[in-house]
Design a protein around this motif. Structure first.
Motif, short mmCIF file in Angstrom:
data_model
loop_
_atom_site.label_atom_id
_atom_site.label_comp_id
_atom_site.label_asym_id
_atom_site.label_seq_id
_atom_site.Cartn_x
_atom_site.Cartn_y
_atom_site.Cartn_z
N TYR A 93 -40.51 39.85 -23.73
CA TYR A 93 -41.78 39.72 -24.73
C TYR A 93 -43.34 40.43 -24.47
CZ TYR A 93 -39.70 35.35 -25.90
OH TYR A 93 -38.94 34.25 -26.22
N GLY A 94 -44.41 40.84 -24.32
CA GLY A 94 -45.04 41.50 -24.34
C GLY A 94 -45.51 42.80 -24.69
N TYR A 95 -45.89 43.61 -23.84
CA TYR A 95 -45.44 45.34 -24.14
C TYR A 95 -44.39 45.88 -24.13
CZ TYR A 95 -47.84 49.76 -24.96
OH TYR A 95 -48.21 50.81 -25.50
N VAL A 96 -43.22 45.93 -25.24
CA VAL A 96 -42.47 46.05 -25.21
C VAL A 96 -41.56 47.46 -25.45
CG1 VAL A 96 -41.61 43.44 -25.68
CG2 VAL A 96 -41.31 45.77 -27.44
N TYR A 97 -42.58 48.85 -26.41
CA TYR A 97 -42.51 49.65 -26.63
C TYR A 97 -42.61 50.60 -25.93
CZ TYR A 97 -44.21 46.24 -30.72
OH TYR A 97 -43.87 45.85 -31.81
N VAL A 122 -44.91 42.58 -20.10
CA VAL A 122 -43.98 42.63 -20.62
C VAL A 122 -42.77 41.46 -19.64
CG1 VAL A 122 -41.93 44.11 -19.33
CG2 VAL A 122 -41.37 43.08 -21.56
N GLN A 123 -42.90 40.46 -20.89
CA GLN A 123 -41.73 38.87 -19.08
C GLN A 123 -40.63 39.00 -20.28
OE1 GLN A 123 -43.43 37.31 -16.87
NE2 GLN A 123 -41.11 36.82 -16.81
N PRO A 124 -39.69 38.65 -19.10
CA PRO A 124 -38.45 39.03 -19.32
C PRO A 124 -37.81 37.05 -18.86
CG PRO A 124 -38.44 40.22 -17.74
CD PRO A 124 -39.51 39.38 -18.33
N VAL A 125 -37.14 36.63 -20.03
CA VAL A 125 -36.87 34.71 -19.72
C VAL A 125 -35.33 35.28 -20.05
CG1 VAL A 125 -37.08 32.36 -20.56
CG2 VAL A 125 -39.32 33.97 -20.16
N GLU A 126 -34.75 34.71 -18.59
CA GLU A 126 -33.75 34.93 -19.72
C GLU A 126 -32.94 33.08 -19.03
OE1 GLU A 126 -34.80 36.19 -15.15
OE2 GLU A 126 -35.02 34.52 -16.44
N SER A 127 -31.74 32.65 -19.82
CA SER A 127 -31.12 31.58 -20.64
C SER A 127 -29.70 31.32 -19.70
CB SER A 127 -31.82 31.06 -21.48
OG SER A 127 -30.93 32.09 -22.65
N GLY A 128 -29.26 30.24 -20.51
CA GLY A 128 -27.45 30.55 -20.62
C GLY A 128 -27.70 29.99 -19.16
N GLY A 129 -26.20 30.65 -18.37
CA GLY A 129 -26.06 29.83 -17.02
C GLY A 129 -25.58 28.79 -16.94
N GLY A 130 -25.37 28.74 -15.54
CA GLY A 130 -24.43 27.19 -15.23
C GLY A 130 -23.23 26.61 -14.43
N SER A 131 -22.12 26.28 -14.94
CA SER A 131 -21.02 26.50 -14.05
C SER A 131 -19.71 26.69 -15.17
CB SER A 131 -20.88 25.36 -13.47
OG SER A 131 -21.72 24.26 -12.84
#
Length: 126
Positions: free
Chosen positions: A24-28, A1-10
């Motif tokens: 994504y990936g084998y999440v089950y 499984v591959q996590p991908v963060e977003s957001g953040g900033g100041s």
């Protein structure tokens, strides 16, 4: 499984941003997902964790009552709602997943998480 963060900033102190993390990936077979952070010059620490499906959540004392972790299984999304931010919350925030049990074993133990995102920077100014 591959996590991908977003957001953040100041963000200004007292702000309330929400960090999303898609996976994504084998999440089950994911048992637990968590948010972790690493401030400059400090070790990475666990912030919050959630058992898949949302049955249980866990928080570090430093964020308890201010941060909320949640999950949307239908969209393969993990969130961290951060309220009342303080300059001390400035850090690189990463989401992570594990297939191992996190209810009987420490849910915020970093070494138990095998799958990590690259992280997203949150900078809180006073």
């Amino acid at each position: 499984v591959q996590p991908v963060e977003s957001g953040g900033g100041s963000v200004q102190a007292g702000g309330s941003p929400r960090l999303p993390c898609s996976y994504y990936g084998y999440v089950y077979s994911i048992y637990c997902m968590g948010w972790f952070r690493q401030a400059p010059g400090k070790e990475r620490e666990g912030v919050a964790a959630i058992v898949a499906g949302g049955a249980s959540t866990y928080y570090a004392d430093s964020v308890k009552g201010r941060f909320t972790i949640s999950q949307d299984d239908t969209k393969n999304m993990l969130y961290l709602q951060m309220n009342s931010l303080e300059p001390e919350d400035t850090a690189m925030y990463s989401c992570a997943a594990r297939y191992s049990d996190c209810v009987s074993a420490s849910p915020l133990t970093i070494s138990e998480y095998a799958y990590w995102g690259r992280g997203t920077q949150v900078t809180v100014s006073s």
